[in-house]
Scaffold this motif. Structure first.
Motif, mmCIF file in Angstrom:
data_model
loop_
_atom_site.group_PDB
_atom_site.id
_atom_site.type_symbol
_atom_site.label_atom_id
_atom_site.label_comp_id
_atom_site.label_asym_id
_atom_site.label_seq_id
_atom_site.Cartn_x
_atom_site.Cartn_y
_atom_site.Cartn_z
ATOM 1 N N PRO A 183 -6.732 5.870 -3.865
ATOM 2 C CA PRO A 183 -6.283 4.560 -3.389
ATOM 3 C C PRO A 183 -4.813 4.262 -3.652
ATOM 4 N N SER A 198 -10.351 2.935 -0.804
ATOM 5 C CA SER A 198 -9.554 1.710 -0.909
ATOM 6 C C SER A 198 -9.595 1.194 -2.333
ATOM 7 N N TYR A 199 -8.732 0.218 -2.580
ATOM 8 C CA TYR A 199 -8.687 -0.367 -3.932
ATOM 9 C C TYR A 199 -10.015 -1.031 -4.271
#
Length: 495
Positions: free
Chosen positions: A302, A494-495
């Protein structure tokens, strides 16, 4: 935002090769077309490559994450919603029923399994099949001259127990002209570390000619996404496999194909993710492009700016001798390497300008466009006599002039990429997904774009886009465009 405009540009069609069988198309001979491209994904046998888009997160028949696929057929005019078919497990003929978490279309592998000249589609479905006493299944949708339907679809016969269908990929691993499938196919003698090669041709009942079991990894790791190509140029497909243990990458292996089948011994490869294969220097030997695992830790994806590494094929079968590393800081590559861009999160190879050298589409789905974080972009790297470089690279995104739609934060344009010649002119078109496109009528429905290939590269002239609303399929959080047929991406981090 909703996307309604469907723009296409007519081009001349030539001929194509379909599953190894020459098929005449308007405007050229089979010999002329054979010199420029081979149709790998022609499900209706008309000589144009087709694109399959998955919405594996979509709810179907009230079942969350059941999933569906949409087949978009190529033509001289390109793709169009008027030439699409949507299929799920409620489609007549398709085995099973829509179920929670089945993720129909999560992995889609095109191959001419029954050797009839029409490409078929094998799909891994995350379902429990009690009558097989196993987890997971592989469903085959057969190619037909009128297009794919559920008619006659079958499950590949499963093992007595164990895992079924993980790591599914197709290739011709013994060079006999028949497509083979590599996948998890039960536990056999109790070894969880084995994978099976199911050799074709396959019958319409899904039965295969023979099975070869190979120990491919240890109990200390698991197999990540594989890739197939002829890396030593001997006319037989080889297999690249990659491994992980929890969040750690654990290297890779190259298994050479032989006339007797896939070798049971391998040579080492460095770790990699999102592998794709093309002949970027046009030397007759396939090359491997991967996303580098940052620090060897998947959990670092990420925040990763992103690095792509190319391993060039060699007659010796050792593909680690000649390599190339490309980032957004490489001369000629648009943009700048920044934290979290994830340059190379998805990769796709194909010859965009028809010069005989494969090019590489690099997804940068978390690229920020001014203040629009995670809007996303796709960078096209050009192949040439020395292979891939940054020279002449171009970037495309939803704010590029001529593109339908407008870039927004979190769209993740470039979340899937594939280069396929859908117009039959010997130049590959770009299919790019934005799985988190926030549509007016369907939050996070997702969308797909198609950009024409020309002698000068990709163009936005005649670009088109379509989404679940255009298809009349309303399913919230579908993430339409997260996967397309034949890609090798692991999803988005993703984060």
């Amino acid at each position: 935002m909703g996307i309604r405009t469907m723009l296409t540009v007519a081009v001349c069609a030539a001929t194509a090769l379909t599953g190894g069988v020459a098929v005449a198309a308007p405007g050229g001979t089979a010999e002329e077309k054979a010199a420029t491209t081979t149709v790998r994904e022609d499900f209706n046998g008309d000589g144009y490559q087709d694109v399959v888009v998955a919405a594996s997160n979509a709810a179907v028949a009230g079942q969350p994450y059941a999933g569906y696929i949409t087949v978009a057929y190529g033509s001289a005019q390109g793709l169009s919603t008027a030439r699409t078919t949507t299929i799920d497990q409620s489609t007549p003929g398709v085995p099973g029923d829509p179920g929670e978490g089945h993720s129909f279309g999560f992995r889609m592998v095109p191959a001419d399994l029954d050797h009839d000249g029409l490409t078929d589609l094998a799909l891994y479905t995350n379902e429990s099949v009690p009558e097989m006493s196993n987890w997971g299944s592989v469903i085959v949708l057969w190619g037909r001259t009128g297009g794919i339907t559920g008619q006659g679809a079958v499950r590949i016969p499963g093992p007595e127990s164990g895992d079924m269908g993980n790591n599914l990929i197709a290739g011709d691993f013994n060079g006999d002209g028949n497509a083979d499938l590599m996948m998890a196919h039960g536990w056999g003698d109790g070894s969880l570390e084995q994978r099976s090669v199911l050799y074709g041709p396959f019958s319409r009942a899904g039965e295969f000619a023979r099975e070869q079991r190979i120990t491919m990894f240890t109990s200390d790791n698991a197999m990540d996404n594989p890739a197939v190509g002829d890396f030593n140029g001997d006319g037989i497909d080889d297999l690249c496999t990659f491994y992980a243990y929890e969040e750690h990458s654990e290297g890779g292996s190259l298994w050479l194909g032989t006339p007797q089948g896939l070798s049971t011994t391998s040579t080492d490869l460095p770790s990699g993710s999102s592998p794709t294969v093309g002949d970027f220097d046009h030397d007759g030997k396939d090359d491997l492009a991967v996303r580098v695992v940052p620090n060897g830790i998947y959990e670092d994806f990420p925040t990763d700016p992103g690095t792509v590494k190319i391993y060039y094929g060699a007659a010796s079968g050792v593909i680690t001798t000649r390599t190339k590393v490309i980032t957004q800081d490489t001369a000629g590559v648009p943009g700048v390497s920044e934290k979290g861009d994830q340059f190379g999160a998805r990769l796709g190879a194909g010859d965009v300008n028809g010069d005989g050298y494969d090019d590489l589409a690099v997804g940068v789905p978390f690229e920020a466009l001014e203040s629009k974080a995670g809007a996303g972009a796709v960078v096209l790297l050009k192949g040439g006599p020395g292979g891939l470089t940054g020279t002449g690279a171009k970037s495309f995104h939803q704010d590029t002039t001529g593109m339908p739609g407008v870039a927004e934060a979190g769209d993740h344009f470039g979340g899937a990429v594939r280069l396929l010649d859908v117009t039959g002119d010997g130049k590959a078109e770009l299919t790019a997904g934005a799985p988190d496109e926030d549509l007016e009528a369907i939050a996070d429905g997702g969308a797909v774009w198609s950009l024409r290939g020309t002698s000068t590269g990709l163009t936005t002239t005649g670009a088109l886009a379509f989404n679940p609303v255009d298809l009349g399929v309303l399913a919230k959080k579908a993430r339409f465009g997260l996967n397309v047929s034949g890609d090798n991406g692991p999803g988005l981090y993703s984060y």
